[in-house]
Each structure stands twice: as C-alpha cells, then as structure tokens.
Design a protein around this motif. Structure first.
Motif, PDB file in Angstrom:
ATOM      1  N   TRP A 102       0.837  -1.159   0.038  1.00 18.48           N
ATOM      2  CA  TRP A 102      -0.060   0.109  -0.084  1.00 18.48           C
ATOM      3  C   TRP A 102       0.911   1.197  -0.125  1.00 18.48           C
ATOM      4  O   TRP A 102       1.999   1.237   0.214  1.00 18.48           O
ATOM      5  CB  TRP A 102      -1.035   0.043   1.216  1.00 18.48           C
ATOM      6  N   TYR A 116      -0.437   3.701 -10.819  1.00 18.70           N
ATOM      7  CA  TYR A 116      -0.394   2.643  -9.610  1.00 18.70           C
ATOM      8  C   TYR A 116      -1.713   1.775 -10.078  1.00 18.70           C
ATOM      9  O   TYR A 116      -1.664   0.557  -9.814  1.00 18.70           O
ATOM     10  CB  TYR A 116      -0.758   3.282  -8.212  1.00 18.70           C
ATOM     11  N   GLN A 117      -2.786   2.321 -10.493  1.00 14.55           N
ATOM     12  CA  GLN A 117      -3.844   1.659 -10.902  1.00 14.55           C
ATOM     13  C   GLN A 117      -3.473   0.717 -11.948  1.00 14.55           C
ATOM     14  O   GLN A 117      -4.319  -0.578 -12.050  1.00 14.55           O
ATOM     15  CB  GLN A 117      -5.028   2.624 -11.272  1.00 14.55           C
ATOM     16  N   GLY A 120      -2.368  -2.714 -10.708  1.00 12.11           N
ATOM     17  CA  GLY A 120      -3.331  -3.388  -9.806  1.00 12.11           C
ATOM     18  C   GLY A 120      -3.465  -2.734  -8.518  1.00 12.11           C
ATOM     19  O   GLY A 120      -4.290  -3.444  -7.586  1.00 12.11           O
ATOM     20  N   ARG A 122      -5.575  -0.417  -5.910  1.00 14.49           N
ATOM     21  CA  ARG A 122      -6.831   0.268  -5.966  1.00 14.49           C
ATOM     22  C   ARG A 122      -7.036   1.447  -4.907  1.00 14.49           C
ATOM     23  O   ARG A 122      -6.228   1.263  -3.798  1.00 14.49           O
ATOM     24  CB  ARG A 122      -7.997  -0.815  -5.817  1.00 14.49           C
ATOM     25  N   ILE A 123      -7.830   2.379  -5.241  1.00 17.46           N
ATOM     26  CA  ILE A 123      -8.000   3.513  -4.185  1.00 17.46           C
ATOM     27  C   ILE A 123      -9.062   2.762  -3.029  1.00 17.46           C
ATOM     28  O   ILE A 123     -10.198   2.346  -3.273  1.00 17.46           O
ATOM     29  CB  ILE A 123      -8.897   4.620  -4.983  1.00 17.46           C
ATOM     30  N   VAL A 124      -8.497   2.979  -1.625  1.00 19.02           N
ATOM     31  CA  VAL A 124      -9.231   2.271  -0.794  1.00 19.02           C
ATOM     32  C   VAL A 124      -9.523   3.357   0.489  1.00 19.02           C
ATOM     33  O   VAL A 124     -10.172   2.850   1.367  1.00 19.02           O
ATOM     34  CB  VAL A 124      -8.392   0.985  -0.211  1.00 19.02           C
ATOM     35  N   LEU A 157      -3.858   4.003  -1.589  1.00 18.70           N
ATOM     36  CA  LEU A 157      -4.084   2.653  -2.668  1.00 18.70           C
ATOM     37  C   LEU A 157      -3.347   1.495  -2.118  1.00 18.70           C
ATOM     38  O   LEU A 157      -2.475   1.641  -1.390  1.00 18.70           O
ATOM     39  CB  LEU A 157      -3.033   3.170  -3.954  1.00 18.70           C
ATOM     40  N   ARG A 159      -2.840  -3.221  -2.636  1.00 20.32           N
ATOM     41  CA  ARG A 159      -2.995  -4.442  -3.719  1.00 20.32           C
ATOM     42  C   ARG A 159      -2.860  -5.397  -2.521  1.00 20.32           C
ATOM     43  O   ARG A 159      -1.905  -5.500  -2.067  1.00 20.32           O
ATOM     44  CB  ARG A 159      -1.997  -4.386  -4.843  1.00 20.32           C
ATOM     45  N   ARG A 167      -1.016 -11.448  -7.340  1.00 24.55           N
ATOM     46  CA  ARG A 167      -1.847 -10.201  -7.056  1.00 24.55           C
ATOM     47  C   ARG A 167      -3.347 -11.007  -6.623  1.00 24.55           C
ATOM     48  O   ARG A 167      -3.768 -11.813  -7.133  1.00 24.55           O
ATOM     49  CB  ARG A 167      -2.129  -9.411  -8.513  1.00 24.55           C
TER      50      ARG A 167
END
Length: 168
Positions: A102, A116-117, A120, A122-124, A157, A159, A167
């Motif tokens: 992260w 980053y996206q 893989g 993700r915005i969390v 973000l 993964r 992943r």
C-alpha cells in the motif's frame, strides 16, 4: 527501455538517493498520514539500469500486516524503474508475510494514480485535508500541485497479495 535491476541500497548509493529525494520531496523528510518520516532511516531499494547507472529508489516500511511504499521515484519517468521497484517491493512484502502492498499519494497526482492503478493498486481510502495538516509539520509543501490542482487530500491505494506473491 533499459534493462532495470533492483537491489537493496548500499552505502555507495547514498548521494544518488539523497539527490533524488531532494528533487522529489525537497529533502529527506516526507509527511504522510499525519506521520513525518526521515527517508534515510527506512529500508530502501534502488533501481539500476543495464549500465549500472542509478535509475530510481523506493523507500518502504513493514507495518500493520503490509508493506507501505513511503516514497518511490525514478530518475527519468517511463524508464521502467518504477515498475521494477514496485515488483521488488512486492517480493519483499511476500517474503515478510505481508498480505498487502500500500501507499499514499495526493489528490493532484494524476500521473501516479494512473501508474498505480495500471499495476493493480486500488483506491481504498481518502483522507480529506491530510495535506493541509501536513503543512503544519512541513511548511514547504505547496498549495498547488501538478496541473495547478489545489493540493489538499491524500488517497490510499493498495493491492492485496497472496501467499505466493500473486496479485489478489
């Protein structure tokens, strides 16, 4: 694109890493999620090109079941160093038994969000006003970021990783 190799930082990398951190962050200190980090005190991976030249660095820490990327930067965008550094950080995370990789970036950093996206993450989470609070600790943080976007918020973000390092 040159062949990029990643290894733990060595004493001889100090000047290159310090220069990169000066260029990217104005020095060795970053403030993220209300915490001030001295990048010189955290584990660092360096990327070197096929000729052995310094190509980038990633500073990280293991905490809360994950590997946090505190800083990542390439000497030249698009040289493959960022991707190679993230892959190496994932291997470090997996070897340490971490279940996620992260990081935090800012609301203006559209290039990083895309980067980053595509890899893989993700915005969390979003922390409204986190950058505004960080300025109390590091006043040199600008008010306008990339593309003259007002700089206020942090985006987290991550993964998820599996035991094999794949992943999730």
């Amino acid at each position: 694109m040159a062949s990029i190799q990643v290894r733990p930082a060595e004493a001889g990398d100090h000047a290159d890493v310090a220069a990169l951190h000066r260029r990217e962050w104005g020095g060795p200190y970053v403030v993220v999620h209300d915490t001030r980090y001295d990048l010189r005190e955290l584990p660092t991976l360096v990327a070197v090109d096929g000729a052995g030249g310094f190509a980038g660095a990633l500073v990280h820490r293991l905490a809360d079941g994950g590997l946090e990327v505190v800083s990542v930067a390439a000497t030249v965008p698009g040289n493959g160093a960022g991707s190679a550094l993230l892959t190496a950080a994932e291997a470090v995370a997996t070897a340490a038994g971490a279940d996620r990789l992260w990081l935090v970036t800012t609301n203006d950093n559209l290039r990083a969000l895309r980067f980053y996206q595509r890899r893989g993450l993700r915005i969390v989470g979003v922390d409204p006003g986190a950058v505004d609070r960080a300025r109390a600790v590091k006043p040199s943080i600008p008010y306008l970021g990339e593309d003259d976007i007002p700089l206020h918020d942090e985006l987290r973000l991550e993964r998820r990783l599996t035991a094999s390092g794949a992943r999730a």
